[in-house]
Write an enzyme that holds these catalytic residues in place. Structure first.
Site, mmCIF file in Angstrom:
data_model
loop_
_atom_site.group_PDB
_atom_site.id
_atom_site.type_symbol
_atom_site.label_atom_id
_atom_site.label_comp_id
_atom_site.label_asym_id
_atom_site.label_seq_id
_atom_site.Cartn_x
_atom_site.Cartn_y
_atom_site.Cartn_z
ATOM 1 N N HIS A 198 11.364 -37.671 22.439
ATOM 2 C CA HIS A 198 12.370 -37.747 22.987
ATOM 3 C C HIS A 198 13.688 -36.587 21.791
ATOM 4 O O HIS A 198 13.167 -36.763 20.591
ATOM 5 C CB HIS A 198 12.996 -39.186 22.322
ATOM 6 C CG HIS A 198 14.056 -39.730 22.831
ATOM 7 N ND1 HIS A 198 15.556 -39.102 22.372
ATOM 8 C CD2 HIS A 198 15.149 -40.434 24.112
ATOM 9 C CE1 HIS A 198 16.704 -39.576 22.807
ATOM 10 N NE2 HIS A 198 16.216 -39.966 24.381
ATOM 11 N N GLU B 253 17.144 -34.281 29.368
ATOM 12 C CA GLU B 253 18.310 -35.142 28.942
ATOM 13 C C GLU B 253 18.660 -34.273 27.940
ATOM 14 O O GLU B 253 18.207 -33.550 27.145
ATOM 15 C CB GLU B 253 16.624 -35.892 27.676
ATOM 16 C CG GLU B 253 17.346 -36.991 28.345
ATOM 17 C CD GLU B 253 16.199 -38.628 27.652
ATOM 18 O OE1 GLU B 253 17.270 -39.720 28.324
ATOM 19 O OE2 GLU B 253 16.052 -38.341 27.029
ATOM 20 N N TRP C 34 15.482 -48.452 24.240
ATOM 21 C CA TRP C 34 16.053 -49.477 23.709
ATOM 22 C C TRP C 34 16.393 -49.216 22.750
ATOM 23 O O TRP C 34 17.540 -49.602 21.676
ATOM 24 C CB TRP C 34 15.171 -51.157 23.562
ATOM 25 C CG TRP C 34 15.583 -52.340 24.872
ATOM 26 C CD1 TRP C 34 15.766 -51.665 25.647
ATOM 27 C CD2 TRP C 34 15.206 -53.253 25.257
ATOM 28 N NE1 TRP C 34 15.766 -53.248 27.530
ATOM 29 C CE2 TRP C 34 15.936 -53.724 25.877
ATOM 30 C CE3 TRP C 34 14.422 -54.149 24.399
ATOM 31 C CZ2 TRP C 34 14.837 -54.908 26.093
ATOM 32 C CZ3 TRP C 34 13.362 -55.948 23.956
ATOM 33 C CH2 TRP C 34 13.969 -55.994 25.537
HETATM 34 P P1 PGA Z 1 21.875 -43.039 27.206
HETATM 35 O O1 PGA Z 1 20.389 -42.627 26.674
HETATM 36 O O2 PGA Z 1 21.752 -43.635 27.903
HETATM 37 O O3 PGA Z 1 22.523 -43.721 25.967
HETATM 38 O O4 PGA Z 1 23.127 -41.815 26.720
HETATM 39 C C1 PGA Z 1 19.872 -41.795 26.874
HETATM 40 C C2 PGA Z 1 19.167 -41.524 26.265
HETATM 41 O O5 PGA Z 1 18.683 -41.206 25.540
HETATM 42 O O6 PGA Z 1 17.960 -41.817 26.454
#
Ligand code: PGA
Length: 253
Positions: A96, A167, A7
């Site tokens: 992250h 990511e 979130w």
């Molecule tokens: P998003 O975010 O699905 O809004 O692109 C992914 C994340 O940062 O884990």
């Protein structure tokens, strides 16, 4: 497969109960088999934990978005990994890109956090990924560097019982997800690389999630690939109406 909804800095206390009850009911009704976890802001972990505790046989676990590198002391505004034990947290996101970018978390800080998460018997989700669209070989070099720091600081067995989320930063929140074949290649590279370092490691045991603009429309394109074992969802995890269709489609694979 592991489906996590992050979130980030979103959500309100009054919506939490409704969210978890509704999501859990749907998971039950459709007999969802995948592993589902939600990562609310730290301040809402307590409320989320209490709601989940009151749901019989809840299928949803909790993930924390971040921890501090310290366990206790004069560190205003921070959260200790030890505190998370009070809320039945299962996974903790480490490194992250939004923390690396907006909070200056370098590889050393990320490694310290990863170490603390493991030491305290939580499962880390280490986020890696390149900042700009690159040729695949360059992206791999970048990811290798991010993994090497962990191996160096936490040892070559670091990735046992750990999760990696690949990511690509340019795909996060942009509406432009990466190409599933490209992601699959990167995941294969990571699995091979880690199993070369830790020769007793079974590469199929390492869960690697993809994250970056995952939606109901593209989730199956990712999860049908051999080396993509889960997804980390941001924006689409905020509402049951957008998150559950992703869960349902991922279960159908
Ligand atoms: P998003 O975010 O699905 O809004 O692109 C992914 C994340 O940062 O884990």
């Amino acid at each position: 497969m592991l489906i996590i909804g992050n979130w980030k800095l979103n959500g309100r206390k009054e919506n939490i109960k409704n969210f978890f009850v509704k999501l859990n009911n749907l998971c039950e009704r459709f007999n969802i088999k995948n592993d589902i976890s939600i990562s609310p802001p730290t301040i809402y972990l307590n409320k989320s934990y209490n709601v989940l505790k009151n749901i019989n046989n809840s299928r949803i676990s909790l993930t924390a978005q971040n921890i501090d590198i310290n366990l206790s002391g004069p560190f205003t505004g921070e959260t200790s990994v030890e505190m998370l034990k009070d809320f039945n947290v299962k996974y903790i996101i480490v490194g992250h890109s939004e923390r690396r970018i907006h909070h200056n978390e370098n590889n050393e800080i990320v490694s310290k956090k990863f170490y603390l998460v493991k030491k305290n018997n939580f499962i880390p989700i280490l986020c890696v990924g390149e900042s700009k669209r690159k040729k695949i070989e360059e992206a791999k070099k970048n990811i290798k560097k991010q993994i090497d720091v962990i191996l160096k600081y936490c040892g070559k067995y670091s990735f046992r019982n750990s999760i990696i989320a690949y990511e690509p930063i340019w795909a996060i929140g942009s509406g432009f997800s990466a190409d599933p074949d490209y992601v699959n290649d990167i995941h294969f590279f990571i699995k091979n690389y880690i199993s070369k370092e830790d020769i007793f490691f079974k590469k199929n045991n390492l869960i690697i999630q993809y994250g970056g603009s995952v939606s109901e429309k593209n989730v199956q394109d990712f999860l049908s690939k051999k080396y993509i074992d889960g997804i980390l969802v941001g924006g689409c995890s905020l509402l049951v109406e957008t998150f559950f269709p992703i869960i349902k489609k991922s279960d159908a694979i």
